[in-house]
Design a protein around this motif. Structure first.
Motif: not given
Length: 528
Positions: A88-94, A349-357, A487-488
């Motif tokens: 991905q190039q130039d990521r957006w927050n949402d 305390g700030h979420p990391v947007r990881s692969s979760d499940d 989202g993290g």
């Protein structure tokens, strides 16, 4: 991810354990060796479509120009030093990015070059009005080589945003390259939905390793409960559903079949992270195995999209799969691997947007075994570690789940990726936070561990402990808190890991200060 300030192994085995492992033939495997990381070139797109970026920014979205996240990589089966990567190039927050960037290496990742022409998956990437890729954003890059090495497939989920419900049209499309990834043809659409109640999401593409003309695309489709529903409607209704879709080509990607449902978990439930593996030997030779995360809601509400994970109440995530023994014409019902104990990651305390499940899958080219890995909290009192399970009968039955990462103590390990080398060695990469400090809680590193080809049982935790872990980010730790915030803190829901003969090439993101061309850049190593 934790950053390590020395290359010393995180685990030291006692002499008695070494003797045991030596008797089992494991100690000879030793730790893997990794070359210093090499930074991939990138192609920021924000300047090429400044008016579109400004429009989305004015609507409240935040763009991270010059950031690269969520890389994938594939190796040419006829020339393992020939690699193609996509990110991905130039990521957006949402959700999503301005476009996808593809890169090529002909020396095993020692050097990289930008593709001369990029796949036109978005308006910022050059898609013209009326063309298949004329969308505001793209996400979820994936690449795959045909069995004869003559075709490279690059897939994207492209979409519009800013409207009601999911925002607008979304499409799954595939571009192909007939010159090894240097130039890319106009994308072919596998599925297009213009309804604002439908979102196509989280796709992947797999070229059939036994049929040079065939390749397969899979993804999930989320259907919202009503027309013009607010994106947060899932908090009040669990009427969403998310079946698995499938498309295929039998002419080297010149055409793709219309996407169709191959597994529907039913109302209120969904799949995500669909990806196909095809064993080339063993009892399931040639069988299409589509692995995914199956989310079932029991009075709770969870929705997973390219914007992140949204939950309210209780839900169950299960690593699962469906199988096709006839090239994708018919499919089995879902086969569960194991219920996942979801373990989110956070930094101060700030979420990391990881692969979760989101599980990842690979097939062993020597034995035909199938492997699955995912983040799981069962091993360390809820802290994310990496779970591993294997099947020796083509996914019909699965081993007991074990922990495979070698991160110390309560250090979270997350965003796993798995691959198997030509000799049957199983490689696993992940991030961890073992070198974080109170002053710098986001210090992170990438690591690789393995279960050696001489090992007879990768379901034995000692088979993974024997080689320890090897730090990939050897030039120093990076700070995860400087990554884009989507989202993290976000470097991707997955990373890349290519089989390069008996070696591996990890393809992964790091943020500042290792990243120097934006908040995050993409790197690779040669691992053997």
């Amino acid at each position: 991810m934790t950053a390590s300030r020395s290359s010393r192994r995180a685990f030291v085995l006692g002499s008695s354990m070494l003797a045991v492992l030596a008797g089992a033939g494991l100690a000879s495997a030793g730790p893997l060796a990794a070359s210093p990381p090499v930074q991939s070139p990138d192609k920021p797109l924000a300047g090429a479509c400044s008016a579109l970026v400004a429009q989305q920014t004015a609507a409240g979205s935040v763009n991270y120009p010059g950031s690269e996240v969520e890389p994938q990589i594939a190796a040419d089966p006829t020339d393992p030093d020939h690699l193609v990567g996509s990110f991905q190039q130039d990521r957006w927050n949402d959700g999503g990015s301005n476009g996808l960037t593809n890169v090529v290496s002909h020396d095993g990742g020692a050097t990289w070059s930008l593709a001369a022409t990029q796949p036109a998956f978005s308006r910022c990437a050059g898609a013209a009005p009326g063309s298949p890729g004329y969308f505001m954003r793209s996400t979820d890059p994936w690449v795959s080589f045909s069995a004869d090495g003559k075709v490279v497939y690059s897939i994207a989920d492209s979409f519009d945003t800013g409207g009601p419900a999911f925002g607008g049209a979304s499409s799954i499309m595939i571009s192909r390259s007939l010159d090894g990834g240097t130039t890319w043809q106009q994308p072919v659409t596998a599925r297009l939905d213009r309804s604002d109640t439908v979102l196509n999401d989280k796709e992947s593409v797999t070229a059939d390793p036994l049929k040079s003309a065939s390749a397969y695309a899979v993804w999930d489709q989320l259907v919202s409960p009503q027309s013009h529903a607010n994106p947060d409607a899932f908090l009040h209704s669990i009427a969403y559903r998310g079946p698995s879709y499938f498309s295929s080509t039998a002419d080297q990607g010149a055409t793709w079949s219309p996407g169709r449902i191959i597994y529907d978990p039913g109302q209120n439930d969904q799949t995500i992270g669909n990806q196909i593996v095809v064993p080339t030997t063993g009892p399931a030779k040639g069988v299409l195995i589509d692995g995914f995360n199956l989310i079932t809601n029991k009075g709770g509400k969870c929705l997973y999209t390219h914007g992140g994970q949204h939950c309210a109440g209780n839900s169950t995530s299960t690593a699962a799969l469906v199988r096709s023994t006839d090239g994708g014409t018919t499919w089995s019902d879902a086969i569960g691997i194991d219920v996942q104990q979801v373990a989110p990651v956070s930094i101060a305390g700030h979420p990391v947007r990881s692969s979760d499940d989101l599980p990842e899958f690979a097939a062993n080219p020597v034995t035909g075994a199938i492997y699955a890995v995912w983040q799981d909290g069962r091993f360390a009192n809820g802290t994310s570690k990496i779970a591993f399970a294997q099947s020796t009968d083509g996914g019909l039955t699965w081993s007991t789940t074990i922990r495979a990462d070698q991160s110390p103590g309560s250090t979270p390990a997350f965003v796993p990726q798995i691959q198997v080398s030509a000799d049957g060695t199983v490689g696993l990469t992940y991030y961890d936070l073992q070198n974080a400090t109170a002053a710098q809680p986001g210090l992170a590193d990438a690591y690789v561990v393995h279960c050696h080809a001489t090992t007879t049982d990768c379901t034995n935790p000692a088979s993974w402990t024997a080689g320890g872990q090897t730090r990939l980010s050897s030039t120093g730790s990076f700070d995860y808190t400087t990554a884009p915030d989507a989202g993290g803190y976000f470097l991707g829901d997955y990373t890349g890991l290519a089989r390069r003969g008996t070696s591996f090439t990890p393809f992964y993101g790091m943020s500042q200060p290792i990243a120097t061309a934006g908040r995050s850049d993409i790197f690779s190593n040669s691992v053997h």
